[in-house]
Write a protein that holds these residues in place. Structure first.
Motif, PDB file in Angstrom:
ATOM      1  N   GLY A 222      86.839  99.437  -6.304  1.00 35.75           N
ATOM      2  CA  GLY A 222      85.754 100.409  -6.280  1.00 35.75           C
ATOM      3  C   GLY A 222      84.513  99.849  -5.606  1.00 35.75           C
ATOM      4  O   GLY A 222      84.276  98.634  -5.615  1.00 35.75           O
ATOM      5  N   PRO A 223      83.715 100.718  -5.002  1.00 33.57           N
ATOM      6  CA  PRO A 223      82.527 100.269  -4.272  1.00 33.57           C
ATOM      7  C   PRO A 223      81.508  99.544  -5.144  1.00 33.57           C
ATOM      8  O   PRO A 223      80.740  98.723  -4.647  1.00 33.57           O
ATOM      9  CB  PRO A 223      81.956 101.561  -3.691  1.00 33.57           C
ATOM     10  N   GLU A 224      81.523  99.813  -6.442  1.00 36.86           N
ATOM     11  CA  GLU A 224      80.577  99.140  -7.334  1.00 36.86           C
ATOM     12  C   GLU A 224      80.852  97.642  -7.445  1.00 36.86           C
ATOM     13  O   GLU A 224      79.997  96.880  -7.873  1.00 36.86           O
ATOM     14  CB  GLU A 224      80.574  99.799  -8.716  1.00 36.86           C
ATOM     15  N   HIS A 225      82.028  97.201  -7.040  1.00 36.26           N
ATOM     16  CA  HIS A 225      82.404  95.789  -7.092  1.00 36.26           C
ATOM     17  C   HIS A 225      82.221  95.072  -5.750  1.00 36.26           C
ATOM     18  O   HIS A 225      82.468  93.874  -5.660  1.00 36.26           O
ATOM     19  CB  HIS A 225      83.871  95.648  -7.521  1.00 36.26           C
TER      20      HIS A 225
ATOM     21  N   MET B 120      82.251 107.922   5.407  1.00 31.25           N
ATOM     22  CA  MET B 120      83.401 108.668   4.896  1.00 31.25           C
ATOM     23  C   MET B 120      83.033 109.485   3.657  1.00 31.25           C
ATOM     24  O   MET B 120      83.590 110.560   3.438  1.00 31.25           O
ATOM     25  CB  MET B 120      84.569 107.733   4.603  1.00 31.25           C
ATOM     26  N   THR B 121      82.101 108.998   2.854  1.00 30.87           N
ATOM     27  CA  THR B 121      81.636 109.771   1.708  1.00 30.87           C
ATOM     28  C   THR B 121      80.974 111.057   2.192  1.00 30.87           C
ATOM     29  O   THR B 121      81.240 112.150   1.676  1.00 30.87           O
ATOM     30  CB  THR B 121      80.664 108.946   0.842  1.00 30.87           C
ATOM     31  N   TRP B 122      80.114 110.935   3.213  1.00 34.17           N
ATOM     32  CA  TRP B 122      79.460 112.121   3.769  1.00 34.17           C
ATOM     33  C   TRP B 122      80.506 113.069   4.369  1.00 34.17           C
ATOM     34  O   TRP B 122      80.469 114.275   4.127  1.00 34.17           O
ATOM     35  CB  TRP B 122      78.431 111.731   4.831  1.00 34.17           C
TER      36      TRP B 122
ATOM     37  N   ALA C 193      90.920 104.157   2.746  1.00 35.32           N
ATOM     38  CA  ALA C 193      90.406 103.605   1.486  1.00 35.32           C
ATOM     39  C   ALA C 193      89.049 104.215   1.167  1.00 35.32           C
ATOM     40  O   ALA C 193      88.814 104.681   0.041  1.00 35.32           O
ATOM     41  CB  ALA C 193      90.313 102.081   1.567  1.00 35.32           C
ATOM     42  N   ALA C 194      88.163 104.227   2.147  1.00 35.30           N
ATOM     43  CA  ALA C 194      86.833 104.807   1.941  1.00 35.30           C
ATOM     44  C   ALA C 194      86.930 106.296   1.626  1.00 35.30           C
ATOM     45  O   ALA C 194      86.196 106.809   0.774  1.00 35.30           O
ATOM     46  CB  ALA C 194      85.964 104.583   3.169  1.00 35.30           C
ATOM     47  N   GLY C 195      87.850 106.984   2.287  1.00 29.49           N
ATOM     48  CA  GLY C 195      88.020 108.418   2.084  1.00 29.49           C
ATOM     49  C   GLY C 195      88.480 108.790   0.686  1.00 29.49           C
ATOM     50  O   GLY C 195      88.241 109.910   0.227  1.00 29.49           O
ATOM     51  N   ILE C 196      89.127 107.858   0.008  1.00 27.29           N
ATOM     52  CA  ILE C 196      89.566 108.127  -1.366  1.00 27.29           C
ATOM     53  C   ILE C 196      88.685 107.412  -2.392  1.00 27.29           C
ATOM     54  O   ILE C 196      89.032 107.322  -3.564  1.00 27.29           O
ATOM     55  CB  ILE C 196      91.061 107.788  -1.580  1.00 27.29           C
ATOM     56  N   GLY C 197      87.540 106.916  -1.926  1.00 22.91           N
ATOM     57  CA  GLY C 197      86.549 106.349  -2.836  1.00 22.91           C
ATOM     58  C   GLY C 197      86.670 104.878  -3.134  1.00 22.91           C
ATOM     59  O   GLY C 197      86.061 104.380  -4.079  1.00 22.91           O
ATOM     60  N   LEU C 198      87.440 104.145  -2.339  1.00 22.51           N
ATOM     61  CA  LEU C 198      87.568 102.696  -2.522  1.00 22.51           C
ATOM     62  C   LEU C 198      86.693 101.957  -1.520  1.00 22.51           C
ATOM     63  O   LEU C 198      86.365 102.483  -0.461  1.00 22.51           O
ATOM     64  CB  LEU C 198      89.026 102.269  -2.339  1.00 22.51           C
ATOM     65  N   SER C 199      86.362 100.734  -1.843  1.00 22.35           N
ATOM     66  CA  SER C 199      85.588  99.894  -0.938  1.00 22.35           C
ATOM     67  C   SER C 199      86.475  99.410   0.201  1.00 22.35           C
ATOM     68  O   SER C 199      87.481  98.739  -0.046  1.00 22.35           O
ATOM     69  CB  SER C 199      85.038  98.680  -1.689  1.00 22.35           C
TER      70      SER C 199
END
Length: 179
Positions: A6-9, A71-73, A118-124
């Motif tokens: 996850g991006p928080e890590h 990718m989030t945007w 990975a970014a598209g599904i919310g991973l770092s």
């Protein structure tokens, strides 16, 4: 449930420096001042050499952070229209990269598609890539191209040449104000 990818890590890296490089590349291409590719590579090499021991890692993490933010945007924009970001962005990205065989070796394209997915599904993207070992020299230009192509895709959707840069600049400004 939280993923270790996850991006928080993930470290954010030097998003500002990468954004400056991508914005410069976007402007040079749109203004027709892209010049000699070898000269551009030399300037980037000089810049990265000036960063010190951890500077390159900060740039790599910054590029992955930009991929994640773009990718989030894009995911939100596609969801607003009932579309899947992976279905619409990844094939276009891969097709664009395949048209650049002198700059992007075919062996790097699956990795770049993986970063974007990975970014598209919310991973770092940074943590996703790290599970496969160290970055290679052959991945540096494709990584830059991936960030560039995503920024250009966003700019086309927004019909604004500076939208992707402004999007991140404003997010960085808001983050600084919150500190």
């Amino acid at each position: 449930m939280s993923s270790p990818y996850g991006p928080e890590h993930a470290p954010a890296g030097d998003v500002g420096a990468v954004l400056m490089m991508i914005d410069s590349r976007l402007k040079s291409i749109h203004d027709g001042t892209s010049g000699d590719e070898a000269e551009q590579r030399e300037l980037v090499a000089q810049f990265t050499a000036s960063l010190g021991p951890g500077g390159v890692d900060d740039l790599l993490d910054g590029a992955c952070t930009l991929i994640y933010l773009y990718m989030t945007w894009l995911r939100k924009a596609h969801e607003d229209h009932g579309k899947d970001v992976i279905e619409y962005v990844v094939p276009s990205l891969v097709a664009s990269m395949r048209m650049m065989p002198r700059s992007i070796g075919s062996e790097a394209i699956p990795t770049m598609a993986g970063l974007v997915t990975a970014a598209g599904i919310g991973l770092s993207p940074s943590l996703w890539r790290k599970q496969y070992g160290e970055w290679t020299e052959a991945e540096m230009t494709p990584l830059e191209a991936t960030v560039f192509l995503l920024a250009e895709h966003i700019n086309r959707i927004a019909d604004d040449r500076d939208f992707a840069t402004r999007l991140i600049s404003e997010a960085l400004t808001r983050a600084d104000e919150e500190l």
